[in-house]
Scaffold this motif. Structure first.
Motif, PDB file in Angstrom:
ATOM      1  N   VAL A  70       0.617  -1.076  -0.141  1.00  0.00           N
ATOM      2  CA  VAL A  70      -0.039  -0.239  -0.055  1.00  0.00           C
ATOM      3  C   VAL A  70       0.826   1.353  -0.140  1.00  0.00           C
ATOM      4  N   ASP A 103       1.910   3.696  -3.154  1.00  0.00           N
ATOM      5  CA  ASP A 103       1.645   5.145  -3.332  1.00  0.00           C
ATOM      6  C   ASP A 103       2.942   6.160  -3.498  1.00  0.00           C
ATOM      7  N   ARG A 155       5.542   4.988  -5.477  1.00  0.00           N
ATOM      8  CA  ARG A 155       5.775   4.850  -6.874  1.00  0.00           C
ATOM      9  C   ARG A 155       4.738   5.642  -7.639  1.00  0.00           C
ATOM     10  N   GLY A 156       3.595   5.780  -7.320  1.00  0.00           N
ATOM     11  CA  GLY A 156       2.498   6.568  -8.068  1.00  0.00           C
ATOM     12  C   GLY A 156       2.663   8.132  -7.768  1.00  0.00           C
ATOM     13  N   GLY A 157       3.578   8.631  -7.128  1.00  0.00           N
ATOM     14  CA  GLY A 157       3.912   9.946  -6.790  1.00  0.00           C
ATOM     15  C   GLY A 157       2.784  10.640  -5.542  1.00  0.00           C
ATOM     16  N   GLU A 158       1.732   9.669  -5.139  1.00  0.00           N
ATOM     17  CA  GLU A 158       1.057  10.205  -4.167  1.00  0.00           C
ATOM     18  C   GLU A 158       1.610  10.689  -2.998  1.00  0.00           C
ATOM     19  N   ALA A 211       4.551  11.825  -2.832  1.00  0.00           N
ATOM     20  CA  ALA A 211       5.504  13.157  -3.145  1.00  0.00           C
ATOM     21  C   ALA A 211       4.452  14.221  -2.889  1.00  0.00           C
ATOM     22  N   VAL A 212       3.281  14.204  -3.691  1.00  0.00           N
ATOM     23  CA  VAL A 212       2.128  15.191  -3.526  1.00  0.00           C
ATOM     24  C   VAL A 212       1.970  15.411  -2.019  1.00  0.00           C
ATOM     25  N   LEU A 213       1.533  14.360  -1.066  1.00  0.00           N
ATOM     26  CA  LEU A 213       1.320  14.630   0.224  1.00  0.00           C
ATOM     27  C   LEU A 213       2.332  15.331   0.864  1.00  0.00           C
ATOM     28  N   ASP A 214       3.569  15.110   0.478  1.00  0.00           N
ATOM     29  CA  ASP A 214       4.745  15.765   1.246  1.00  0.00           C
ATOM     30  C   ASP A 214       4.715  17.280   0.988  1.00  0.00           C
ATOM     31  N   THR A 215       3.968  17.663   0.295  1.00  0.00           N
ATOM     32  CA  THR A 215       3.981  19.370  -0.195  1.00  0.00           C
ATOM     33  C   THR A 215       2.782  19.879   0.731  1.00  0.00           C
ATOM     34  N   LEU A 216       2.110  18.854   1.409  1.00  0.00           N
ATOM     35  CA  LEU A 216       0.811  19.252   1.919  1.00  0.00           C
ATOM     36  C   LEU A 216       1.038  19.232   3.496  1.00  0.00           C
TER      37      LEU A 216
END
Lengths: 290, 234
Positions: A95, A99, A101-104, A106-111
């Motif tokens: 799981v 996430d 590998r799919g970049g999710e 990395a996006v959450l890391d900026t939030l």
């Protein structure tokens, strides 16, 4: 002026920390709901739960259900040591990896949400799914034991009065606790691995040997009389599987047969499962971004 | 950092082991601009974008990012964004939006990138281009002052490339800074306000005469002059 400014800054920091905690809590709940939906929409996991249920039912049918609830537990506890880890790993080993590998991630890391809220939400959602999966997988066995009405075996004849569906419910709860510790290790594996194959390899090379070695070690210590009974009981608590076995023997079978056999130290075994759970989640949180 | 600047980097140097990927790089990114970062593979584009997004800490140099009071700061779209296939488009945006604010409103964001019509479609059923537009919607949750997009059009057909760049350009026109790494020079010529050419971790060309600068892309890299050309940069 300085004192007033300092007090303002302090209030501002406190407000920021409250906002941050509220954001983390909101995100953890949103993530837990997302994980539950994800499991609900993954047919392979439904098939796995159905397969585990079929296997449990077969074991119960062939080895104990007609004798009552506690004999059914006896028949199912050893298969559970294999089947529940399979379920726990299936629910968790990819799981966080997927996430990432799919970049999710990395996006959450900026939030704003913290890594801990990501792992906590994942564990909560997948944990609820695992609890439901364990209950569903064991339900047919419970039904079998109930339909058989507990004709009573020679072994349990003297304690028939102690046989109860509540003991079976206790077994389900302990099995769920065991599954949660495995799920937690699976999430840690998922955070450490860089591809699905390495997650599987980590399970095969690290988890299985650790579990088996701890199990065999406690058995060897027991049969070789290397350690005293107290030390063996403590050694048994090291591996999640043997800690689970000790808990089942002590709190389900022990409750039915009386205190004649000391099979484990329930508090130590429960602490071991808790430690594996917390340790796995801590490792997953620490390695989430790496 | 000036109010109309969303990102300011000065003297950035970053290494992976012995390999220097960013070398003494300074760059300001203005609000309202779609700034395209072009350059050959290995030029340091993705590293620059990850540093800009706060996902990597440079070995040397300084980075000033947007004031968190202006939106949540930085939105980021990674190069390979493949959200979970089993969720719908609206569910995916709502999940990320909930990480920023209570009461998510995915429709507004999906409308902005032209995906409102497929809000109920599963992510697994989207085309590659629609998936990038979804990534753009996800990157813009919480109204960040700076959007960092890492090769959002790689592998897309010209129509989808145009849609992605137009959506990025519209986001810039709405008062954000958009920093996008790309190899697509036609889209750069058409939609970028400024182009920055990176080569071996250094800025080789930086200017607003986008059409001419994009045309010089290959020759500049091949010539390897080692000089930095700045034409009309702010």
């Amino acid at each position: 002026m300085t004192g007033a400014k300092s007090a303002d800054e302090s209030r501002s920091h406190e407000a920021g920390a409250r906002r941050s905690r509220a954001t983390d809590a909101r995100h953890a709940l949103a993530r837990a709901r997302r994980e539950l939906r994800s499991v609900r929409r993954t047919p392979a996991l439904h098939a796995l739960i159905a397969g585990v249920a079929a296997a449990f039912t077969a074991f119960a049918w062939t080895a104990g259900a007609s004798d009552g609830y506690v004999p059914t537990v006896v028949a199912l506890s050893t298969p559970a040591e294999v089947l529940v880890p399979v379920l726990g790993f299936a629910l968790g080993y990819r799981v966080l990896l997927d996430d990432r590998r799919g970049g999710e991630l990395a996006v959450l890391d900026t939030l704003p949400p913290s890594d801990a809220s990501v792992v906590a939400g994942t564990a909560l959602g997948r944990g609820v799914a695992l609890a439901v999966g364990v209950a569903v997988a064991l339900a047919p066995s419970l039904l079998l034991a109930w339909l058989a009405g507990g004709s009573g075996s020679a072994l349990y004849a003297a304690q028939r009065g102690a046989d109860s569906p509540l003991l079976f419910a206790r077994f389900v709860a302990l099995t769920t606790l065991f599954g949660l510790s495995v799920l937690s290790v699976a999430l840690a594996t998922s955070a450490v691995a860089d591809r699905p194959r390495s997650a599987v390899a980590l399970v095969a090379v690290v988890w299985v040997p650790v579990a088996v070695a701890a199990d065999l070690g406690s058995l060897a210590a027991l049969s070789g009389a290397v350690f005293g009974p107290d030390a063996v009981v403590a050694l048994q608590a090291v591996s999640p599987a043997s800690a689970y076995r000790g808990l089942v023997l002590e709190t389900v079978l022990g409750a039915a047969t009386g205190p004649s056999v000391r099979a484990g130290a329930p508090a130590l075994d429960a602490a071991s499962l808790l430690a594996w759970t917390v340790g796995g989640l801590a490792l997953a949180t620490g390695r989430l971004r790496e | 950092m000036p109010r109309d600047t969303a990102l300011s980097t000065s003297n950035l140097t970053h290494r992976y082991g012995d390999l220097t990927v960013l070398a003494d790089l300074s760059l300001d990114v203005a609000v309202g601009d779609l700034t395209a970062v072009v350059g050959p593979n290995g030029a340091g584009k993705s590293t620059l974008l990850r540093v800009a997004a706060g996902l990597e800490t440079p070995a040397e140099g300084e980075v000033a990012r947007p004031d968190p009071d202006r939106g949540h700061g930085v939105g980021y779209l990674p190069q390979a964004f493949t959200p979970r296939a089993e969720f719908t488009v609206a569910e995916t945006v709502a999940y990320f939006e909930a990480a920023v604010e209570a009461g998510p409103d995915p429709e507004r964001l999906l409308d902005r990138v032209g995906l409102a019509g497929v809000a109920d479609r599963q992510v697994g059923a989207l085309s590659g281009g629609m998936r990038r537009l979804l990534g753009l919607a996800v990157a813009s949750v919480g109204d960040p002052a700076l959007l960092v997009l890492d090769e959002p059009t790689s592998g897309l057909d010209p129509t989808m490339t145009r849609r992605v760049f137009e959506a990025g350009s519209a986001l810039a026109d709405d008062g954000r800074a958009v920093l996008v790494a790309t190899h697509d020079l036609r889209a750069v010529e058409r939609d970028a306000d400024r182009v920055v050419l990176l080569d071996r971790g250094r800025v080789r060309v930086d200017g607003r005469d986008v059409e001419r600068l994009a045309a010089r892309y290959e020759s500049t890299v091949e010539a390897d002059s080692g000089t930095t050309v700045r034409e009309g940069a702010r």
